[in-house]
Design a protein around this motif. Structure first.
Motif, short mmCIF file in Angstrom:
data_model
loop_
_atom_site.label_atom_id
_atom_site.label_comp_id
_atom_site.label_asym_id
_atom_site.label_seq_id
_atom_site.Cartn_x
_atom_site.Cartn_y
_atom_site.Cartn_z
N TYR A 52 0.73 -6.60 19.06
CA TYR A 52 -0.48 -7.13 19.83
C TYR A 52 -0.02 -8.17 20.29
N HIS A 53 -0.06 -8.42 21.91
CA HIS A 53 0.09 -9.77 22.44
C HIS A 53 -0.94 -10.34 22.97
N SER A 54 -0.95 -11.63 22.88
CA SER A 54 -2.11 -12.42 23.56
C SER A 54 -2.00 -13.70 23.54
N SER A 55 -2.94 -14.51 24.14
CA SER A 55 -2.65 -16.05 24.25
C SER A 55 -2.50 -16.57 22.91
N ILE A 56 -3.01 -15.99 21.95
CA ILE A 56 -2.83 -16.48 20.49
C ILE A 56 -1.72 -16.10 19.85
N GLY A 57 -0.68 -15.32 20.44
CA GLY A 57 0.61 -15.24 19.76
C GLY A 57 0.79 -13.67 19.79
N ASN A 58 2.12 -13.21 19.43
CA ASN A 58 2.47 -11.94 19.25
C ASN A 58 2.57 -11.44 17.68
N TYR A 59 1.66 -10.32 17.48
CA TYR A 59 1.74 -9.74 16.10
C TYR A 59 2.28 -8.40 15.81
N ASP A 60 2.83 -7.83 14.89
CA ASP A 60 3.21 -6.61 14.66
C ASP A 60 2.11 -6.25 13.55
N PHE A 61 1.75 -4.96 13.72
CA PHE A 61 0.73 -4.15 12.82
C PHE A 61 1.30 -3.12 12.21
N ILE A 62 1.79 -2.85 11.15
CA ILE A 62 2.22 -1.74 10.53
C ILE A 62 1.32 -0.59 10.44
N GLU A 63 1.86 0.61 10.12
CA GLU A 63 1.05 1.84 9.84
C GLU A 63 0.30 1.29 8.82
N THR A 64 -1.11 1.74 8.72
CA THR A 64 -2.09 1.23 7.90
C THR A 64 -3.32 2.30 7.27
N LEU A 65 -3.63 2.44 6.23
CA LEU A 65 -4.53 3.38 5.82
C LEU A 65 -5.99 2.95 6.82
N THR A 66 -6.66 4.09 6.99
CA THR A 66 -7.84 3.81 7.59
C THR A 66 -8.83 3.18 6.78
N GLY A 67 -9.65 2.28 7.35
CA GLY A 67 -10.75 1.60 6.48
C GLY A 67 -10.17 0.07 5.80
N GLN B 181 0.85 -1.20 -0.04
CA GLN B 181 -0.12 0.04 0.18
C GLN B 181 0.80 1.34 0.10
N CYS B 182 0.51 2.32 -0.73
CA CYS B 182 1.21 3.57 -0.63
C CYS B 182 0.38 4.29 0.48
N ILE B 183 1.18 5.07 1.10
CA ILE B 183 0.62 6.02 2.25
C ILE B 183 1.13 7.33 1.65
N GLN B 184 -0.04 8.26 1.56
CA GLN B 184 0.46 9.71 0.86
C GLN B 184 0.70 10.31 2.25
N SER B 185 1.50 11.31 2.23
CA SER B 185 1.81 12.15 3.42
C SER B 185 0.54 12.93 3.82
N GLY B 186 0.27 12.64 5.01
CA GLY B 186 -0.94 13.59 5.66
C GLY B 186 -2.25 12.51 5.72
N ALA B 187 -2.26 11.31 4.97
CA ALA B 187 -3.17 10.46 4.72
C ALA B 187 -3.48 10.00 6.44
N LYS B 188 -5.00 9.95 6.47
CA LYS B 188 -5.31 9.31 8.03
C LYS B 188 -4.93 7.79 8.08
N THR B 189 -4.27 7.36 9.29
CA THR B 189 -3.86 5.97 9.22
C THR B 189 -3.98 5.67 10.62
N CYS B 190 -3.80 4.17 10.97
CA CYS B 190 -3.64 3.50 12.30
C CYS B 190 -2.20 3.54 12.17
N GLU B 191 -1.59 3.89 13.56
CA GLU B 191 -0.29 3.63 13.84
C GLU B 191 0.26 2.34 13.93
N SER B 192 1.51 2.06 13.82
CA SER B 192 2.31 0.76 13.84
C SER B 192 2.00 0.37 15.19
N THR B 193 1.66 -0.99 15.63
CA THR B 193 1.55 -1.35 16.87
C THR B 193 1.81 -2.60 17.01
#
Length: 164
Positions: free
Chosen positions: A32-47, A18-30
């Motif tokens: 996620y840790h739980s009993s089902i494993g550990n996952y990295d979620f990169i910056e992603t466009l809303t929706g 995905q291409c993220i244009q400067s200023g686009a609304k996104t979810c930040e990288s985060t």
């Protein structure tokens, strides 16, 4: 305009770019840790919905949506049962043989914390096996039960989880 390009796949080399244009609304990288494993979620466009392979069962996936407010929704993890959970769910604990099968499953396979819930549910039925009231049955079921519990404690200690 500044544009960044990144993969939204499950860490296995697959996924969409995905291409993220400067200023686009996104979810930040985060993370996620739980009993089902550990996952990295990169910056992603809303929706957008990100799909990852499940940690304990690579044949299954979880999804997580970046909502329109730029916040990550809770991941949809219902398909992330491990292979142990899938096998244990099939068992009908009704006799010594089925208890032994449960023991074999949880001592030979890699048991995760999430598996413990279904294993504990099966323990509810182990008491019914004692109705046979012979010492061989009681000894076998008791030994199997201890081995099953030991496997669950080992799973919890590997994942730094404590039972309360």
């Amino acid at each position: 305009a500044v544009v960044s390009t990144q993969s939204t796949g499950g860490g296995d080399g697959e996924g969409n770019t995905q291409c993220i244009q400067s200023g686009a609304k996104t979810c930040e990288s985060t993370k996620y840790h739980s009993s089902i494993g550990n996952y990295d979620f990169i910056e992603t466009l809303t929706g957008q919905v990100v799909t990852k392979q499940c940690f304990y069962n690579r044949d299954q996936t979880l999804t997580r949506q970046c909502n329109t407010d730029g916040e990550w929704e809770e991941p949809e993890t219902s398909r992330c049962n491990s292979k142990v959970t899938e096998k244990v769910e099939q068992l009908d604990i009704k006799d010594t043989e089925s208890v032994t099968t449960l023991e074999e499953l949880v001592t030979e396979e890699s048991v995760g914390v999430k598996d413990c819930n279904i294993i504990i549910e099966k323990f509810d039925n182990i008491g019914d096996v004692f109705d046979e009231q012979n010492s061989t049955t009681v000894d076998t079921v008791t030994e199997s039960s201890l081995n099953i519990m030991n496997s669950m404690v080992n799973a919890a200690s590997k994942e730094s989880v404590s039972f309360t």
